[in-house]
Design a protein around this motif. Structure first.
Motif, mmCIF file in Angstrom:
data_model
loop_
_atom_site.group_PDB
_atom_site.id
_atom_site.type_symbol
_atom_site.label_atom_id
_atom_site.label_comp_id
_atom_site.label_asym_id
_atom_site.label_seq_id
_atom_site.Cartn_x
_atom_site.Cartn_y
_atom_site.Cartn_z
ATOM 1 N N TYR A 112 8.255 3.041 -2.884
ATOM 2 C CA TYR A 112 9.753 2.856 -2.293
ATOM 3 C C TYR A 112 10.325 4.177 -2.026
ATOM 4 O O TYR A 112 10.787 4.425 -0.733
ATOM 5 C CB TYR A 112 10.844 2.014 -3.229
ATOM 6 N N SER A 158 2.954 3.006 7.551
ATOM 7 C CA SER A 158 3.383 2.414 6.512
ATOM 8 C C SER A 158 2.526 1.559 5.936
ATOM 9 O O SER A 158 2.676 1.303 4.575
ATOM 10 C CB SER A 158 4.716 2.046 6.964
ATOM 11 N N SER A 183 7.642 -2.986 2.502
ATOM 12 C CA SER A 183 7.173 -2.260 1.444
ATOM 13 C C SER A 183 6.893 -3.291 0.562
ATOM 14 O O SER A 183 5.865 -3.395 -0.311
ATOM 15 C CB SER A 183 7.959 -1.165 0.607
ATOM 16 N N THR A 243 1.230 1.936 2.154
ATOM 17 C CA THR A 243 1.761 0.875 0.798
ATOM 18 C C THR A 243 0.698 0.171 0.602
ATOM 19 O O THR A 243 0.307 0.012 -0.772
ATOM 20 C CB THR A 243 2.765 -0.073 1.526
#
Length: 436
Positions: free
Chosen positions: A173, A395, A204, A399
């Motif tokens: 995060y 991303s 996320s 993640t």
């Protein structure tokens, strides 16, 4: 050995208390100028975002078996305690502290909230106190790990869950939030737009949920997945929808026309998504259900989140409807696969967030928000859309890889999954000694 493990959290708490005595955070004199209307709206928005976490508890709690309702709801509530403490000690610094390579903040910048109560206004929120900005951002950090819980509902040990959300905050995060929302963050410098957390919060959580479902494998199917209380799901949806106006409209950081625009797009997208979900089911011969309506609403809210303050209201209708259909198709795929994402967190939040991120690159326009430097693909410009595609791929990869690593680390320190016997009796009894 178990007794030694049980005393470790207490030792950490003692350390935090000692640090609080050493760093009392007493503010100096401030001469900052604030706008009273903006402060009032942001105080309200902060409370609205916080109510979303209890709303999520009811939303998830109503979907699981009766013997797991308390445990599932507590997994959301405990985030309000755990993340709040981390945030004050060093979490806020990791997200909004001095940038280290554009990927994380310096944990010492606002350690123990030093310099927050009397700090200068944040550049993106110049009319409200810095402390209010910090508290508003905390509520986003609280709900994000809570969203993940639907993926491993009914089969995770509570103490291991607490360790996992601490690791998730620090290693997933905080880097994503810093990269996206800090002016020096790597995604921000690329031009990626995320008005209220489509990437930071929903992607996320959704991608981590997928990793969690794959890692923990299928749960005990005895009794199926009959929801305990559909009325809880309806109540939770209402609280989420209500709080989401603080989530999205509050991200304007003021009582402004932009806040009103974000409120309008949020309303339109969620309504369109709910109808799209119902109509899609009807076209396939299925009855309209309360569960389907609620999930559709949430998918629409998720999809519009990154774009709420960047797109027009008509375009928000498109975003909500398309996101609902895509998420519904992914749910259908998931139900026929061996992926036990119990409450479909990945299809709702992961897929919904990705659709929202891509559509932000399509429909964002300077006419709505001057912070948009390049119009989206719909208006004939490609730069923003390309940045969003690159940002999305990066991303998701970051993640997913990090989530598997953290799950493994947590499992090595404290076994993640409950025993078959504990799962059979239910987590309410086996983890907490309570029942409905």
């Amino acid at each position: 050995m178990e007794s030694k493990k049980s005393i470790i959290p207490f030792i950490f708490l003692v350390i935090i208390v000692v640090l609080a005595l050493i760093f009392p955070g007493v503010p100096g004199k401030t001469n900052h100028q604030f706008d009273a209307a903006d402060v009032a709206w942001m105080l309200t928005s902060t409370a609205l975002v916080l109510i979303m976490t209890p709303g999520l508890a009811f939303f998830y709690g109503g979907m699981v078996k009766k013997k797991n309702v308390i445990s599932t709801m507590l997994q959301s509530f405990i985030c309000m305690a755990v993340v709040a403490v981390i945030w004050v000690v060093f979490g806020f610094s990791l997200v909004f502290g001095d940038s280290v390579g554009g990927v994380i903040g310096n944990p010492a910048t606002y350690f123990m909230f030093t310099g927050v109560l009397d700090g200068p206004n944040w550049p993106g929120a110049p009319t409200i106190p810095f402390a209010l900005f910090a508290m508003y951002q905390l509520k986003f950090a609280i709900i994000t790990p809570a969203l993940i819980t639907g993926a491993f509902a009914e089969r995770i040990r509570f103490t291991s869950y607490i360790l996992f959300i601490c690791l998730f905050f620090v290693f997933i995060y905080a880097p994503l939030a810093h990269a996206t929302w800090h002016p020096d963050g790597i995604l921000a410098r690329m031009g990626v737009l995320d008005f209220a957390g489509g990437t930071v919060v929903h992607m996320s959580a959704g991608i981590t949920a997928l990793a969690s479902a794959l890692y923990l494998k299928q749960g005990n199917g005895n009794g199926g997945h009959e929801p305990a209380r559909v009325t809880y799901v309806l109540l939770g949806t209402g609280l989420l929808w209500f709080g989401w106006f603080g989530f999205n409209a509050g991200s304007a950081f003021g009582a402004t026309a932009l806040a009103a625009s974000a409120l309008a797009t949020t309303t339109a997208a969620s309504g369109a998504a709910a109808l799209a979900w119902i109509f899609f089911d009807a076209a396939r011969g299925k009855k309209p259900t309360a569960m389907g309506t609620c999930i559709g609403i949430v998918v629409g809210l998720v999809a519009i989140t990154p774009a709420a303050g960047f797109v027009t209201v008509p375009h928000s209708l498109v975003m909500g409807a398309v996101a609902a259909v895509i998420s519904r198709l992914v749910v259908e795929w998931r139900t026929h696969s061996r992926v036990d994402d119990t409450l479909d967190v990945f299809p709702s939040h992961g897929v919904g967030g990705m659709v929202g991120m891509l559509f932000t690159g399509v429909f964002a326009t300077k006419a709505i928000n001057g912070a948009v430097t390049t119009d989206g693909l719909f208006f004939g410009e490609t730069g923003l859309f390309v940045a969003h595609v690159v940002g999305l791929v990066g991303s998701v990869a970051f993640t997913l890889i990090m989530a598997f690593v953290l799950l493994k680390v947590t499992d090595l320190i404290s076994k993640l999954r409950v025993t078959p016997e504990e799962e059979e009796v239910g987590l309410d009894i086996s983890q907490h000694g309570e029942k409905l």
